[in-house]
Design an enzyme around this catalytic site. Structure first.
Site, PDB file in Angstrom:
ATOM      1  N   GLN A  75       0.821  -1.210   0.000  1.00 33.53           N
ATOM      2  CA  GLN A  75       0.000   0.000   0.000  1.00 33.53           C
ATOM      3  C   GLN A  75       0.859   1.265   0.000  1.00 33.53           C
ATOM      4  O   GLN A  75       0.513   2.273   0.624  1.00 33.53           O
ATOM      5  CB  GLN A  75      -0.946  -0.007   1.198  1.00 33.53           C
ATOM      6  CG  GLN A  75      -2.158  -0.900   1.026  1.00 33.53           C
ATOM      7  CD  GLN A  75      -3.082  -0.431  -0.098  1.00 33.53           C
ATOM      8  OE1 GLN A  75      -3.239   0.755  -0.340  1.00 33.53           O
ATOM      9  NE2 GLN A  75      -3.686  -1.393  -0.790  1.00 33.53           N
ATOM     10  N   SER A  76       1.947   1.234  -0.732  1.00 34.77           N
ATOM     11  CA  SER A  76       2.880   2.355  -0.766  1.00 34.77           C
ATOM     12  C   SER A  76       2.268   3.609  -1.393  1.00 34.77           C
ATOM     13  O   SER A  76       1.853   3.598  -2.558  1.00 34.77           O
ATOM     14  CB  SER A  76       4.135   1.961  -1.549  1.00 34.77           C
ATOM     15  OG  SER A  76       4.953   3.085  -1.791  1.00 34.77           O
TER      16      SER A  76
END
Length: 325
Positions: A75-76
């Site tokens: 989930q960068s």
């Protein structure tokens, strides 16, 4: 060596807004607590990475590159914004992600796919493994005839960190004299740039979120390299890094961060995320409650973004449940 030319991506300057309702609940004097809205930088949902990508994309274009290569957690925020920046500049993007591909993408991953980021998965998140794999992928892409530009984790190079030297210059014109600045610290570039720009480490309190084990050493190295690149003096003092909010590890929820997220939402209509900004505000709250911040101390919370990760089932299941009491 002169600083690279910017490729204009970030919408700046971002506003500085008072947080008097939250401030009163924490015992701050009126007008002492502020938020720097770097969640409003305008690229793909906003966030601090846009400032870094101004310089990183400019450097990549000057070098004749055709692909941005980077990496991060599943989930960068950084990967999401790098993918969007690549499209703005007419480049392609490849990203190495820690984790496994989900059956249905959500949050940042959905946006990664929308931007056409070529995703390569390496299993459980580990910063060193990601960096090794990124180097290997960079060599492979070059062997395929592409011209990759390796953007480090979080955009934390001397070039990327220039974005927060510029942010510090904005803050100087916006905040009262002697303000203390709180920021989430993942890969270290935001904290390093603010320290160089503000001229003293004591002005910047980084809150470690556990993304990189040796982030304090990386900040020191970035400060040296960025100050040299920007032609600025080295900041005084020593790196200020709060490691009390990491919890069980990078991305792991904590009760303190959940409380901070709810307080910001209920009192200021401000949306924080549990990985970065929730933990950074939790540290500020803990310092005020313990008396480490005086009521009259001008204090700025840097909102570094992270909105898309709130819209994942994992986060929603926890934050949608009302807090006790």
């Amino acid at each position: 060596m002169s600083p690279p030319q910017r490729f204009p991506i970030a919408v700046t300057p971002t506003p500085l807004q008072p947080m008097d309702r939250l401030g009163r609940s924490l015992g701050f004097d009126e007008g002492a607590l502020w938020v720097k809205r770097d969640d409003l930088t305008g690229l793909a949902g906003g966030g601090n990475k846009a400032r870094k990508l101004d310089y990183l994309v400019g450097d990549a274009l000057a070098l004749g590159c055709d692909t941005l290569l980077t990496g991060g957690a599943a989930q960068s925020n950084h990967v999401r914004m790098t993918g969007a920046a690549a499209r703005r500049a007419g480049l392609s993007c490849v990203a190495v992600l820690g984790g496994t591909r989900p059956a249905v993408p959500e949050g940042n991953l959905l946006l990664d796919e929308l931007f056409g980021v070529q995703l390569e998965w390496v299993g459980t998140y580990d910063a060193e493994r990601l960096e090794t794999t990124m180097a290997e992928v960079c060599v492979r892409l070059a062997g395929e005839g592409r011209r990759p530009y390796e953007v480090p984790l979080g955009g934390a190079s001397d070039v990327g960190t220039l974005g927060y030297v510029a942010a510090a210059a904005e803050l100087v014109t916006q905040v009262p004299m002697g303000a203390i600045v709180y920021t989430a610290t993942g890969s270290g570039g935001t904290q390093a740039g603010l320290a160089v720009g503000l001229g003293h480490h004591d002005r910047v309190r980084g809150v470690d979120v556990g993304a990189i084990p040796d982030v304090d050493e990386r900040i020191e190295a970035l400060v040296t390299a960025t100050a040299s690149l920007a032609g600025r003096p080295f900041p005084g003092g020593r790196v200020q890094l709060d490691r009390t909010q990491v919890g069980a590890g990078y991305g792991a929820p904590t009760p303190a961060a959940d409380e901070a997220i709810r307080l910001a939402a209920h009192l200021e209509g401000l949306v924080l995320d549990p990985v970065y900004t929730g933990k950074a505000l939790a540290a500020l709250i803990a310092d005020r409650r313990a008396g480490r911040l005086a009521p009259h101390q001008p204090t700025v919370f840097v909102h570094t973004g992270g909105l898309p990760s709130v819209f994942t089932s994992r986060v929603a299941r926890r934050l949608a449940t009302p807090a006790p009491g």
